[in-house]
Structures are given as structure tokens and as C-alpha cells.
Scaffold this motif. Structure first.
Motif, PDB file in Angstrom:
ATOM      1  N   ARG A  31       0.815  -1.221   0.000  1.00  0.00           N
ATOM      2  CA  ARG A  31       0.000   0.000   0.000  1.00  0.00           C
ATOM      3  C   ARG A  31       0.849   1.271   0.000  1.00  0.00           C
ATOM      4  N   TYR A  32       2.149   1.132  -0.090  1.00  0.00           N
ATOM      5  CA  TYR A  32       2.999   2.323  -0.088  1.00  0.00           C
ATOM      6  C   TYR A  32       2.801   3.126  -1.377  1.00  0.00           C
ATOM      7  N   VAL A  33       2.767   4.448  -1.220  1.00  0.00           N
ATOM      8  CA  VAL A  33       2.604   5.356  -2.360  1.00  0.00           C
ATOM      9  C   VAL A  33       3.718   6.399  -2.320  1.00  0.00           C
ATOM     10  N   TYR A  34       4.308   6.622  -3.475  1.00  0.00           N
ATOM     11  CA  TYR A  34       5.299   7.677  -3.641  1.00  0.00           C
ATOM     12  C   TYR A  34       4.598   8.855  -4.326  1.00  0.00           C
ATOM     13  N   VAL A  35       4.658  10.023  -3.699  1.00  0.00           N
ATOM     14  CA  VAL A  35       4.028  11.215  -4.266  1.00  0.00           C
ATOM     15  C   VAL A  35       5.060  11.961  -5.105  1.00  0.00           C
ATOM     16  N   LEU A  36       4.770  12.078  -6.388  1.00  0.00           N
ATOM     17  CA  LEU A  36       5.659  12.793  -7.301  1.00  0.00           C
ATOM     18  C   LEU A  36       5.176  14.234  -7.414  1.00  0.00           C
ATOM     19  N   GLU A  37       5.780  15.098  -6.610  1.00  0.00           N
ATOM     20  CA  GLU A  37       5.449  16.521  -6.680  1.00  0.00           C
ATOM     21  C   GLU A  37       6.084  17.107  -7.939  1.00  0.00           C
ATOM     22  N   VAL A  38       5.422  18.071  -8.548  1.00  0.00           N
ATOM     23  CA  VAL A  38       5.881  18.610  -9.825  1.00  0.00           C
ATOM     24  C   VAL A  38       6.654  19.905  -9.610  1.00  0.00           C
ATOM     25  N   PRO A  39       7.543  20.266 -10.537  1.00  0.00           N
ATOM     26  CA  PRO A  39       8.291  21.523 -10.422  1.00  0.00           C
ATOM     27  C   PRO A  39       7.354  22.728 -10.426  1.00  0.00           C
ATOM     28  N   ARG A  40       7.873  23.826  -9.959  1.00  0.00           N
ATOM     29  CA  ARG A  40       7.071  25.033  -9.809  1.00  0.00           C
ATOM     30  C   ARG A  40       6.420  25.461 -11.125  1.00  0.00           C
ATOM     31  N   ARG A  41       7.105  25.237 -12.243  1.00  0.00           N
ATOM     32  CA  ARG A  41       6.549  25.697 -13.515  1.00  0.00           C
ATOM     33  C   ARG A  41       5.279  24.941 -13.905  1.00  0.00           C
ATOM     34  N   PHE A  42       5.040  23.788 -13.277  1.00  0.00           N
ATOM     35  CA  PHE A  42       3.818  23.027 -13.555  1.00  0.00           C
ATOM     36  C   PHE A  42       2.794  23.147 -12.430  1.00  0.00           C
ATOM     37  N   GLN A  43       3.094  23.925 -11.401  1.00  0.00           N
ATOM     38  CA  GLN A  43       2.161  24.087 -10.291  1.00  0.00           C
ATOM     39  C   GLN A  43       1.151  25.181 -10.620  1.00  0.00           C
ATOM     40  N   MET A  44      -0.101  24.958 -10.242  1.00  0.00           N
ATOM     41  CA  MET A  44      -1.181  25.832 -10.674  1.00  0.00           C
ATOM     42  C   MET A  44      -1.576  26.887  -9.645  1.00  0.00           C
ATOM     43  N   LEU A  45      -1.187  26.733  -8.389  1.00  0.00           N
ATOM     44  CA  LEU A  45      -1.686  27.629  -7.339  1.00  0.00           C
ATOM     45  C   LEU A  45      -0.560  28.354  -6.617  1.00  0.00           C
ATOM     46  N   THR A  46       0.535  28.612  -7.314  1.00  0.00           N
ATOM     47  CA  THR A  46       1.687  29.244  -6.664  1.00  0.00           C
ATOM     48  C   THR A  46       1.390  30.660  -6.184  1.00  0.00           C
ATOM     49  N   GLU A  47       0.437  31.331  -6.803  1.00  0.00           N
ATOM     50  CA  GLU A  47       0.122  32.705  -6.405  1.00  0.00           C
ATOM     51  C   GLU A  47      -0.809  32.769  -5.204  1.00  0.00           C
ATOM     52  N   CYS A  48      -1.277  31.612  -4.753  1.00  0.00           N
ATOM     53  CA  CYS A  48      -2.268  31.598  -3.673  1.00  0.00           C
ATOM     54  C   CYS A  48      -1.582  31.578  -2.309  1.00  0.00           C
ATOM     55  N   VAL A  49      -0.988  32.690  -1.926  1.00  0.00           N
ATOM     56  CA  VAL A  49      -0.373  32.861  -0.612  1.00  0.00           C
ATOM     57  C   VAL A  49      -1.061  34.024   0.068  1.00  0.00           C
ATOM     58  N   GLU A  50      -0.949  34.058   1.380  1.00  0.00           N
ATOM     59  CA  GLU A  50      -1.635  35.103   2.134  1.00  0.00           C
ATOM     60  C   GLU A  50      -1.138  36.491   1.714  1.00  0.00           C
ATOM     61  N   GLY A  51      -2.075  37.398   1.549  1.00  0.00           N
ATOM     62  CA  GLY A  51      -1.699  38.775   1.278  1.00  0.00           C
ATOM     63  C   GLY A  51      -2.096  39.314  -0.074  1.00  0.00           C
ATOM     64  N   PRO A  52      -1.870  38.579  -1.186  1.00  0.00           N
ATOM     65  CA  PRO A  52      -2.172  39.146  -2.502  1.00  0.00           C
ATOM     66  C   PRO A  52      -3.638  39.544  -2.644  1.00  0.00           C
ATOM     67  N   LYS A  53      -3.875  40.491  -3.528  1.00  0.00           N
ATOM     68  CA  LYS A  53      -5.227  40.989  -3.730  1.00  0.00           C
ATOM     69  C   LYS A  53      -6.125  39.997  -4.456  1.00  0.00           C
ATOM     70  N   VAL A  54      -5.535  38.887  -4.928  1.00  0.00           N
ATOM     71  CA  VAL A  54      -6.369  37.904  -5.638  1.00  0.00           C
ATOM     72  C   VAL A  54      -7.499  37.401  -4.757  1.00  0.00           C
ATOM     73  N   PHE A  55      -7.317  37.455  -3.441  1.00  0.00           N
ATOM     74  CA  PHE A  55      -8.342  36.957  -2.536  1.00  0.00           C
ATOM     75  C   PHE A  55      -9.516  37.920  -2.408  1.00  0.00           C
ATOM     76  N   ASP A  56      -9.393  39.107  -2.977  1.00  0.00           N
ATOM     77  CA  ASP A  56     -10.511  40.046  -2.981  1.00  0.00           C
ATOM     78  C   ASP A  56     -11.524  39.710  -4.067  1.00  0.00           C
ATOM     79  N   ASP A  57     -11.122  38.879  -5.015  1.00  0.00           N
ATOM     80  CA  ASP A  57     -11.995  38.488  -6.118  1.00  0.00           C
ATOM     81  C   ASP A  57     -12.641  37.140  -5.793  1.00  0.00           C
ATOM     82  N   PRO A  58     -13.957  37.091  -5.538  1.00  0.00           N
ATOM     83  CA  PRO A  58     -14.586  35.822  -5.130  1.00  0.00           C
ATOM     84  C   PRO A  58     -14.534  34.741  -6.199  1.00  0.00           C
ATOM     85  N   TYR A  59     -14.249  35.127  -7.458  1.00  0.00           N
ATOM     86  CA  TYR A  59     -14.210  34.136  -8.527  1.00  0.00           C
ATOM     87  C   TYR A  59     -12.776  33.755  -8.914  1.00  0.00           C
ATOM     88  N   HIS A  60     -11.796  34.306  -8.215  1.00  0.00           N
ATOM     89  CA  HIS A  60     -10.406  33.949  -8.515  1.00  0.00           C
ATOM     90  C   HIS A  60     -10.141  32.514  -8.078  1.00  0.00           C
TER      91      HIS A  60
END
Length: 527
Positions: free
Chosen positions: A91-120
Motif C-alpha cells: 500500500r505504499y505510495v510515492y508522491v511525485l510533486e511537480v516543479p514550480r513551472r507546472f504548479q497551478m496555485l503558486t500565487e495563492c499565498v496570504e496577502g495578494p489581492k487575488v483573494f478580494d476576487d470571489p471568482y479567482h
């Protein structure tokens, strides 16, 4: 001298006291070095906040760092730990995390104004993919007739959020390993649906297809891929299979890409919301709905609410017409519902532009509608499978399908079947929880939907509704952020168990093909 006598006595006492304290501390250190801590102290663990990186800490005694900076678990002499390791065998699983260039939510950190947009996307995928919390009905929100949604455990979950939800569940999986050689399966933490959502319909085929091509070039160059050519890899693609199999004439539509049409993807086990039942190449799993429980008690309470719901309408529908009558069955459903006598049909008409779209995306309105009807109509939309079908189950409403490719039996085989009832063939034969109506009969005027549904007796309706309510645990996804209280297998648990069973067969040397009924079959065995 006599006058200073008390002062000298005090000095002497301080000197003697310091000496005794030093001896006591020395003895305590010596004692602790010889004897272990009490068991009640050893059982206390320090929990680091998720935001902290604990890699700077020395590894626990039963793990060691590997050459790549990962962690490899050592075999432990502790009986309890040895038993835990044995439970992870196969049952062991190896999680293959992807490089930053393939990550989709890198901008989702606390602080940016993107959180002011309810549809972002950062807001839509908040709370580990569950989305924004549905605020309590009593908090000044507009009231909805028939609203029965509780104030906790419910979220405005986006229908394409499963990639994020699944990833966060995998992060809490008890049998993760950093040793690829020990892994039975490799989970690829890439979000192909979120990547596709970045490209608007009408963009060029090159723009839509180049990112997945680049990702697959990277994936096939990884050490984990080499052993079995990716056949032990699995991932989630949170849209229908058709959106990832665009090519040739399909590209003229300006939507989708060819991600799953590429041979590299064909080696992996991919989970989509809808598979091609006539030529399966992936496995369909349920859309996420709005309910994400943290305990079995919470699920039981909701099932009781669904059973007790007052259902004044015979049938209900939420949806919109299609331009130029391209989906005639929808037109007939809306027309029949509009013309039906009062109290027969409940409807949310989503045809009226932005206002209609917002109305039909309100969880409170949708659940209230479906929980007020005995039958809920589920005609095809942009594809055969609708997220609304899962909302129907959640509300305890009997789904009415108009195509075999829309049915749970054809799409969600892992989740449709009742493991408890499977042991009793007689029970299986009696299980009925849905209705299928030929759309041609409706469109060509041979039958009316109301007439078909009124043929079912009250006892038959009650029995079918009970089957639907019993299915609720198998069609919801638990809250991935907490440890679930109680014993219940949700949609993730069922999916994961089926994936691991498939991976064990692959690791055993079986080369799996596809049968027409959707289950995989042995084609050959590696020599």
C-alpha cells in the motif's frame, strides 16, 4: 564578631544550600540518562504548523535520510511499529510533486489581492480545495424556501476542485514513502484541469496543447517512470474524458486539449468525471458536491435530514436550454415543467444570462430544490454526466436519467455498487434507485415524463429514496484537513482502494487491458 554572627550563619547556609542543589541536579541528570521517560510523556507529540518546514530537524530514530534528501523508513524492532509497517505492505505510495513551472496555485499565498476576487481560482480552491464556507443561514443571508443545509461541514465547492481535494487527502495518507523502490504506486500531483482552465475556449490548439506536452516530457524523464513506463502511476484529471481527448476536428471547437490522447498518458491510470463507456481508457469518479463531513456522525445526521425532508413536488429540474435547440430533451423538460399543474414540478431555470447562472450555482437553492422533490431530472448537458446528479444523491432525490452514459451503473461502477449488499444476490436484484427514460420517446411525444413517474407507488418511491440516501457516504468527499471521526468509506476511500488493487496487479507483472463493461482485464503477463 558576635554582632556579625547571624550574617556568617546566613552565608554558611547559602553555601551549603548551593552545594546540595548542585548535587541534586547532578543526580537528576544521571538518573534521566539511565532511566526512560514515563510512557505518558512519550505519548505526547509536538505538532508543527503546516507552514513550517521540518526538514531541518533530525529524523526520528526509525527513519533516515536518503541520498536525494528524502526520508526512507527503517525497519523497527518495536512490535507496534512493525505491525504498522506490515499494514502498509502493498500500500505504499510515492508522491511525485511537480516543479514550480507546472504548479497551478503558486500565487495563492496570504496577502495578494487575488483573494478580494470571489471568482479567482485562489478563492475557489481555498480550504484545501473545498472552497469558501457556506455562511450560516441566520447570518443575514437571503432565506431560501426549503433550505435544510446545516451551518457546518458545507462549502461552495467548485465542480473542478477534485484535483486539489485529492492531493490534500494524499498528503495525509498513512503509507507514504520517499523510497520509490518500496512504492506500489506513484501519485502524480499535477492538476491538468486547472491548467486547461487557464486557456479560454477559442484559443489556438497550440496554446492549449503545448503545456501538457511539456509536462509529459518532464514526467517521462523521471526515475519513477523508468521501471514500468508509467503503468504504476496514477493521477486525477478533474473534467470529463472528452475535454482531454481533443484532436483533429475536435480542436475546431476551441476547447480542451489532447492530454489523454497521447501515448504517455495512456500508460497511466487516470481518474476523470466521465469516461467513454464505449471505449474506456480511464476511470470515472464522482464530482465533488458541497458536503464535506469530518465525522460519521455528521453524515448520519444529514441522512436523517434527507429522510425527513418534506417533498411536495413530484419532480424537479435545474438547468438551462441550449442555443438553437441543440439539446431537445432539455427544451421538452422545461416546457413540461412550466406547463405542469401547481405542485407537480419544481424548477430553477438557468437560461437567463448571468442572473440565471448565479442562481443555479447557489448550493442552498439547489439542495433545497432537490430535497423538495421525489424525482430529479438529469438530462445530458455539455456532456453525459452532470455534477447535478451528485447533488441529487446528496439531497436524497431519485435521479431520472435520459441516456445510459449518464447512469451511475455505467460511469461510477466503483461507487454505485453497495459492498454490503453485494454479498446478498437477492438484495442486489431488488436494489433500484434511479429511473431511465428514452429521450426520443419524450421528444417525439410518445410519453410524458409526469406520466412515467406517477406510475411508481408510494412504497416503491420510498424504497428507491432509501437506496439513494444509503449511497450518500459513497458519493461525498471527507474534509481533507482533519482526521475523520468514525468508520466510513467515502468516494476517495473507495477510489483509492480500487486504484491500489489495480496497481498491485500491475506490480505483479500483469498487463491490463480494457473490457467492454469497463473493468480492466489481464491481457498478458510480463516474462
Amino acid at each position: 564578631m558576635e554582632a556579625n554572627y547571624p550574617k556568617y550563619v546566613l552565608y554558611g547556609l547559602l553555601i551549603v544550600g548551593s552545594w546540595l542543589l548542585s548535587c541534586l541536579l547532578h543526580f537528576q541528570v544521571f538518573h534521566l540518562s539511565l532511566f526512560p521517560y514515563p510512557s505518558y510523556l512519550l505519548s505526547r507529540r509536538v505538532i508543527l504548523p503546516l507552514a513550517l518546514d521540518a526538514r531541518f530537524l533530525p529524523p526520528p530514530p526509525d527513519v533516515a535520510g536518503d541520498d536525494d534528501g528524502g526520508i526512507v523508513r527503517r525497519r523497527s524492532s518495536s512490535p507496534a511499529k512493525a505491525a504498522a509497517e506490515a499494514s502498509c505492505d502493498g500500500r505504499y505510495v510515492y508522491v511525485l510533486e511537480v516543479p514550480r513551472r507546472f504548479q497551478m496555485l503558486t500565487e495563492c499565498v496570504e496577502g495578494p489581492k487575488v483573494f478580494d476576487d470571489p471568482y479567482h481560482v485562489c478563492v475557489v480552491m481555498s480550504n484545501s480545495g473545498l472552497g469558501p464556507v457556506i455562511p450560516p443561514a441566520a447570518a443575514g443571508n437571503a432565506t431560501v424556501d426549503g433550505d435544510i443545509i446545516p451551518n457546518t461541514g458545507w462549502y461552495n465547492t467548485d465542480q473542478y476542485a477534485l484535483e486539489v481535494i485529492f492531493h490534500n487527502r494524499m498528503r495525509r495518507y498513512e503509507c507514504l514513502t520517499s523510497d520509490m523502490a518500496a512504492a506500489t504506486a506513484v501519485y502524480v500531483a499535477f492538476y491538468p484541469a486547472l491548467e486547461l482552465n487557464r486557456h479560454k475556449c477559442g484559443s489556438s490548439a497550440t496554446e492549449r496543447n503545448e503545456p501538457p506536452r511539456e509536462f509529459l516530457r518532464w514526467l517521462t524523464s523521471q526515475p519513477s517512470w523508468a521501471a514500468l513506463g508509467g503503468r504504476d502511476h496514477f493521477m486525477v484529471a478533474a473534467r470529463t474524458t472528452w475535454m482531454f481527448r481533443r484532436g483533429g476536428a475536435g480542436d475546431s471547437l476551441g476547447c480542451g486539449n489532447g492530454f489523454l490522447s497521447r501515448p504517455e498518458s495512456g500508460n497511466m491510470t487516470v481518474l476523470t468525471y466521465e469516461s467513454n463507456i464505449w471505449e474506456r481508457r480511464d476511470f470515472a469518479v464522482p464530482y465533488p458536491s458541497y458536503f464535506h463531513p469530518s465525522s460519521a456522525r455528521e453524515v448520519s445526521a444529514w441522512q436523517a435530514t434527507a429522510r425527513a425532508a418534506r417533498r411536495p413536488w413530484l419532480f424537479a429540474f435545474a438547468g438551462a436550454r441550449r442555443a438553437n435547440g441543440t439539446l431537445a430533451i432539455r427544451d421538452h423538460i422545461i416546457d413540461e415543467c412550466t406547463a405542469s399543474p401547481p405542485g407537480r414540478c419544481g424548477m430553477l431555470d438557468c437560461s437567463h444570462g448571468l442572473e440565471g447562472s448565479i442562481t443555479c450555482r447557489s448550493p442552498r437553492r439547489l439542495v433545497a430544490l432537490f430535497a423538495s422533490a421525489r424525482f430529479c431530472l438529469q438530462p445530458p448537458g455539455d456532456s453525459f454526466m452532470r455534477r447535478s446528479s451528485i447533488d441529487t444523491v446528496l439531497a436524497g432525490c431519485i435521479p431520472v436519467f435520459f441516456h445510459e452514459a449518464s447512469t451511475f451503473k455505467k460511469q461510477y461502477q466503483w461507487h454505485e455498487r453497495d459492498a454490503d449488499a453485494d454479498n446478498d444476490n437477492a438484495t442486489v436484484d431488488r436494489r433500484r434507485y434511479s429511473v431511465v427514460i428514452d429521450p426520443d420517446d419524450v421528444v417525439e411525444g410518445r410519453v410524458r415524463i409526469e406520466e412515467v413517474l406517477r406510475r411508481f407507488s408510494d412504497d416503491e418511491v420510498a424504497a428507491m429514496r432509501e437506496e439513494v440516501i444509503r449511497m450518500i457516504p459513497r458519493f461525498v468527499y471527507k474534509d481533507p484537513r482533519v482526521r475523520f471521526e468514525g468508520d466510513m468509506r467515502d468516494a476517495f476511500d473507495i477510489t483509492f482502494d480500487e486504484i491500489m488493487a489495480r496497481m498491485r496487479r500491475i506490480k505483479n507483472g500483469e498487463i491490463l487491458g480494457w473490457k467492454l463493461d469497463g473493468d480492466d482485464d489481464v491481457v498478458a503477463k510480463d516474462s
